[in-house]
Design an enzyme around this catalytic site. Structure first.
Site, PDB file in Angstrom:
ATOM      1  N   ASN A 208      -6.726   7.532  12.031  1.00  0.00           N
ATOM      2  CA  ASN A 208      -6.259   6.557  13.014  1.00  0.00           C
ATOM      3  C   ASN A 208      -4.752   6.600  13.236  1.00  0.00           C
ATOM      4  O   ASN A 208      -4.278   6.272  14.332  1.00  0.00           O
ATOM      5  CB  ASN A 208      -6.684   5.145  12.601  1.00  0.00           C
ATOM      6  CG  ASN A 208      -8.170   4.929  12.765  1.00  0.00           C
ATOM      7  OD1 ASN A 208      -8.785   5.446  13.691  1.00  0.00           O
ATOM      8  ND2 ASN A 208      -8.769   4.161  11.861  1.00  0.00           N
TER       9      ASN A 208
ATOM     10  N   HIS B  97      -3.575   6.854   0.926  1.00  0.00           N
ATOM     11  CA  HIS B  97      -3.387   6.866   2.380  1.00  0.00           C
ATOM     12  C   HIS B  97      -1.914   7.052   2.750  1.00  0.00           C
ATOM     13  O   HIS B  97      -1.595   7.485   3.854  1.00  0.00           O
ATOM     14  CB  HIS B  97      -3.918   5.556   2.972  1.00  0.00           C
ATOM     15  CG  HIS B  97      -4.458   5.695   4.354  1.00  0.00           C
ATOM     16  ND1 HIS B  97      -4.802   6.903   4.930  1.00  0.00           N
ATOM     17  CD2 HIS B  97      -4.721   4.751   5.307  1.00  0.00           C
ATOM     18  CE1 HIS B  97      -5.256   6.706   6.149  1.00  0.00           C
ATOM     19  NE2 HIS B  97      -5.217   5.413   6.411  1.00  0.00           N
TER      20      HIS B  97
ATOM     21  N   TYR C 257       0.804  -1.230   0.000  1.00  0.00           N
ATOM     22  CA  TYR C 257       0.000   0.000   0.000  1.00  0.00           C
ATOM     23  C   TYR C 257       0.836   1.280   0.000  1.00  0.00           C
ATOM     24  O   TYR C 257       0.326   2.346   0.288  1.00  0.00           O
ATOM     25  CB  TYR C 257      -0.924   0.006   1.223  1.00  0.00           C
ATOM     26  CG  TYR C 257      -1.869  -1.172   1.269  1.00  0.00           C
ATOM     27  CD1 TYR C 257      -2.916  -1.275   0.365  1.00  0.00           C
ATOM     28  CD2 TYR C 257      -1.698  -2.195   2.206  1.00  0.00           C
ATOM     29  CE1 TYR C 257      -3.786  -2.361   0.397  1.00  0.00           C
ATOM     30  CE2 TYR C 257      -2.552  -3.275   2.247  1.00  0.00           C
ATOM     31  CZ  TYR C 257      -3.592  -3.361   1.336  1.00  0.00           C
ATOM     32  OH  TYR C 257      -4.443  -4.439   1.360  1.00  0.00           O
TER      33      TYR C 257
ATOM     34  N   ASN D  96      -2.403   2.468  11.309  1.00  0.00           N
ATOM     35  CA  ASN D  96      -3.232   2.543  12.513  1.00  0.00           C
ATOM     36  C   ASN D  96      -2.487   2.237  13.805  1.00  0.00           C
ATOM     37  O   ASN D  96      -3.015   2.490  14.892  1.00  0.00           O
ATOM     38  CB  ASN D  96      -4.437   1.603  12.380  1.00  0.00           C
ATOM     39  CG  ASN D  96      -5.388   2.052  11.294  1.00  0.00           C
ATOM     40  OD1 ASN D  96      -5.216   3.099  10.682  1.00  0.00           O
ATOM     41  ND2 ASN D  96      -6.420   1.255  11.045  1.00  0.00           N
TER      42      ASN D  96
END
Length: 211
Positions: free
Chosen positions: A124, A22, A17, A71
């Site tokens: 988060n 993000h 990712y 997170n």
């Protein structure tokens, strides 16, 4: 005398990712190194916070890309900052900590300085860092956040938002971050430096008056 040193940490996610919206903080910090080159060395694998991370350690800025899942990034960020203080013999006020992270509430490429004490607004990663580093535990820490807008999907449900932030950035989105957002991130760092320098001078003047 004010001698700025910055630990700039981007929040994001590891592979697969790294190239997603993000993780736009990673792209912004990687692009920042190129703007600051040749004073800022290329990224290389180093050990920080007891983990292998991509790092660029220059005379003023140490740039790190958080190696953990977004997170749960807080414990590592706290460990990396405290480890650097100990290794360099610095007081908390001598090593400014700046987080660079994505922001769903701003349009793509919009950069904002966010006070450490401001709401995490559902982010988060920021929430995790806030729970791991409390200003009250340190003497005059200089901490701040720089957010990079990624826009927001029309749907507000959790699945739609998750799918949006975890999709790969397009070439156009990457170019916006590199050409528009990254220079603004550098401007934000310079603005923070000026702010903290003024505060340092005011504190020094007050100390002299009390003697």
């Amino acid at each position: 005398m004010f001698n700025p040193r910055f630990l700039v940490i981007s929040l994001g996610n590891p592979a697969p990712y790294v190239g997603t919206l993000h993780s736009v903080g990673h792209l912004a910090v990687a692009s920042l190194q190129k703007i600051l080159s040749p004073e800022q060395p290329p990224f290389a694998s180093e050990r920080h916070g007891k983990k292998s991370v991509l790092a660029s350690a220059g005379p003023k800025y140490t740039l790190l890309q958080s190696p953990t899942l977004m997170n749960i990034s807080g414990p590592w960020v706290a460990k990396a900052w405290k480890e650097m203080l100990a290794n360099r013999g610095l007081a908390p006020a001598d090593l400014s900590l700046v987080l660079v992270h994505d922001d769903l509430e701003e349009d793509l490429g919009v950069v904002k300085i966010r006070q450490w004490s401001r709401s995490h607004r559902g982010h988060n990663g920021v929430k995790s860092v806030n729970s791991s580093l409390l200003p009250k535990d340190y003497n005059d820490p200089r901490w701040s956040r720089i957010s990079v807008g990624i826009g927001r999907p029309e749907g507000r449900d959790r699945t739609t938002v998750s799918d949006y932030v975890l999709r790969e950035m397009t070439k156009w989105e990457k170019s916006v971050i590199e050409d528009k957002a990254t220079p603004a991130v550098l401007d934000a760092l310079l603005e923070l430096e000026r702010k903290w320098e003024r505060e340092s001078e005011e504190a020094g003047g007050e100390e002299k008056r009390q003697r």
